[in-house]
Design a protein around this motif. Structure first.
Motif, mmCIF file in Angstrom:
data_model
loop_
_atom_site.group_PDB
_atom_site.id
_atom_site.type_symbol
_atom_site.label_atom_id
_atom_site.label_comp_id
_atom_site.label_asym_id
_atom_site.label_seq_id
_atom_site.Cartn_x
_atom_site.Cartn_y
_atom_site.Cartn_z
ATOM 1 N N GLN A 22 -9.840 6.492 0.216
ATOM 2 C CA GLN A 22 -10.482 5.436 0.580
ATOM 3 C C GLN A 22 -9.915 5.260 2.107
ATOM 4 O OE1 GLN A 22 -13.564 5.269 -0.561
ATOM 5 N NE2 GLN A 22 -12.465 6.569 -1.898
ATOM 6 N N ARG A 23 -8.519 4.224 2.211
ATOM 7 C CA ARG A 23 -8.500 4.438 3.168
ATOM 8 C C ARG A 23 -7.893 4.886 4.419
ATOM 9 N NH1 ARG A 23 -8.182 1.298 6.812
ATOM 10 N NH2 ARG A 23 -6.132 0.659 7.597
ATOM 11 N N ALA A 24 -8.461 5.931 4.796
ATOM 12 C CA ALA A 24 -8.295 6.308 5.538
ATOM 13 C C ALA A 24 -10.028 7.050 5.971
ATOM 14 C CB ALA A 24 -8.193 8.307 4.757
ATOM 15 N N LYS A 25 -11.415 6.409 5.109
ATOM 16 C CA LYS A 25 -12.528 6.247 5.735
ATOM 17 C C LYS A 25 -13.062 4.966 6.305
ATOM 18 C CE LYS A 25 -13.341 9.433 1.342
ATOM 19 N NZ LYS A 25 -14.717 9.350 0.040
ATOM 20 N N ILE A 26 -12.495 3.608 6.609
ATOM 21 C CA ILE A 26 -12.318 2.109 5.879
ATOM 22 C C ILE A 26 -11.684 2.441 7.710
ATOM 23 C CG2 ILE A 26 -11.980 0.329 6.038
ATOM 24 C CD1 ILE A 26 -13.334 1.792 3.815
ATOM 25 N N THR A 32 -12.420 -4.698 3.022
ATOM 26 C CA THR A 32 -11.930 -3.336 2.527
ATOM 27 C C THR A 32 -10.633 -3.051 2.578
ATOM 28 O OG1 THR A 32 -13.539 -3.519 2.236
ATOM 29 C CG2 THR A 32 -12.491 -2.031 1.715
ATOM 30 N N ALA A 33 -10.449 -2.365 4.129
ATOM 31 C CA ALA A 33 -9.198 -2.294 4.837
ATOM 32 C C ALA A 33 -7.801 -3.076 4.582
ATOM 33 C CB ALA A 33 -8.717 -1.908 6.199
ATOM 34 N N ASN A 34 -7.754 -4.225 4.562
ATOM 35 C CA ASN A 34 -6.583 -5.070 4.292
ATOM 36 C C ASN A 34 -6.071 -5.279 2.847
ATOM 37 O OD1 ASN A 34 -6.324 -6.008 6.664
ATOM 38 N ND2 ASN A 34 -7.645 -7.635 6.561
ATOM 39 N N ALA A 35 -7.859 -5.546 1.781
ATOM 40 C CA ALA A 35 -6.875 -4.440 0.465
ATOM 41 C C ALA A 35 -6.313 -3.663 0.426
ATOM 42 C CB ALA A 35 -8.476 -5.339 -0.219
ATOM 43 N N LEU A 36 -7.432 -2.244 1.065
ATOM 44 C CA LEU A 36 -6.595 -1.973 0.384
ATOM 45 C C LEU A 36 -4.668 -1.102 0.593
ATOM 46 C CD1 LEU A 36 -9.585 0.974 1.389
ATOM 47 C CD2 LEU A 36 -8.567 0.414 -0.900
ATOM 48 N N ASP A 37 -4.715 -1.624 2.059
ATOM 49 C CA ASP A 37 -3.050 -1.863 2.651
ATOM 50 C C ASP A 37 -2.500 -3.011 0.965
ATOM 51 O OD1 ASP A 37 -3.916 -0.776 4.833
ATOM 52 O OD2 ASP A 37 -4.225 -2.265 6.128
ATOM 53 N N TYR A 38 -2.742 -3.988 1.148
ATOM 54 C CA TYR A 38 -2.311 -5.121 0.349
ATOM 55 C C TYR A 38 -2.166 -4.008 -1.343
ATOM 56 C CZ TYR A 38 -1.189 -9.105 -2.435
ATOM 57 O OH TYR A 38 -0.181 -9.601 -3.755
ATOM 58 N N ARG A 39 -1.985 -3.195 -1.720
ATOM 59 C CA ARG A 39 -1.746 -2.382 -2.956
ATOM 60 C C ARG A 39 -1.598 -1.345 -2.501
ATOM 61 N NH1 ARG A 39 -1.273 1.161 -5.685
ATOM 62 N NH2 ARG A 39 -2.062 1.738 -7.844
ATOM 63 N N LEU A 40 -1.560 -0.641 -1.384
ATOM 64 C CA LEU A 40 -0.814 0.672 -1.356
ATOM 65 C C LEU A 40 0.731 -0.439 -0.238
ATOM 66 C CD1 LEU A 40 -2.739 2.779 1.055
ATOM 67 C CD2 LEU A 40 -2.733 3.123 -1.153
#
Length: 75
Positions: A22-26, A32-40
């Motif tokens: 998903q991060r590659a698409k955002i 949303t990108a910040n949330a995905l980065d936090y998780r990763l």
């Protein structure tokens, strides 16, 4: 410990693959990108229980203790 690795390891691996895809698409800088980065960025901490037998697989034991502290602080 071997059973923990063999039975529980596929789940975090699966849950890690989705945010990467998903991060590659955002676009960067979005919430949303910040949330995905936090998780990763927390992948190692979230899977530590797979490699360290001292780490519990859940936090059920800690929940009542935290609740008691919060109730004591609220009064």
């Amino acid at each position: 410990m071997e059973q923990r690795r063999s039975r529980a390891a596929p789940i975090p691996q699966m849950l890690h693959a989705w945010p990467i895809a998903q991060r590659a698409k955002i676009p960067s800088g979005t919430a949303t990108a910040n949330a995905l980065d936090y998780r990763l960025n927390r992948c190692a901490a979230l899977t530590r229980y797979l490699h360290d037998p001292r780490q519990p697989i859940d936090n059920d034991h800690d929940k009542p203790q935290i609740r008691r502290q919060r109730m004591a602080n609220a009064s």
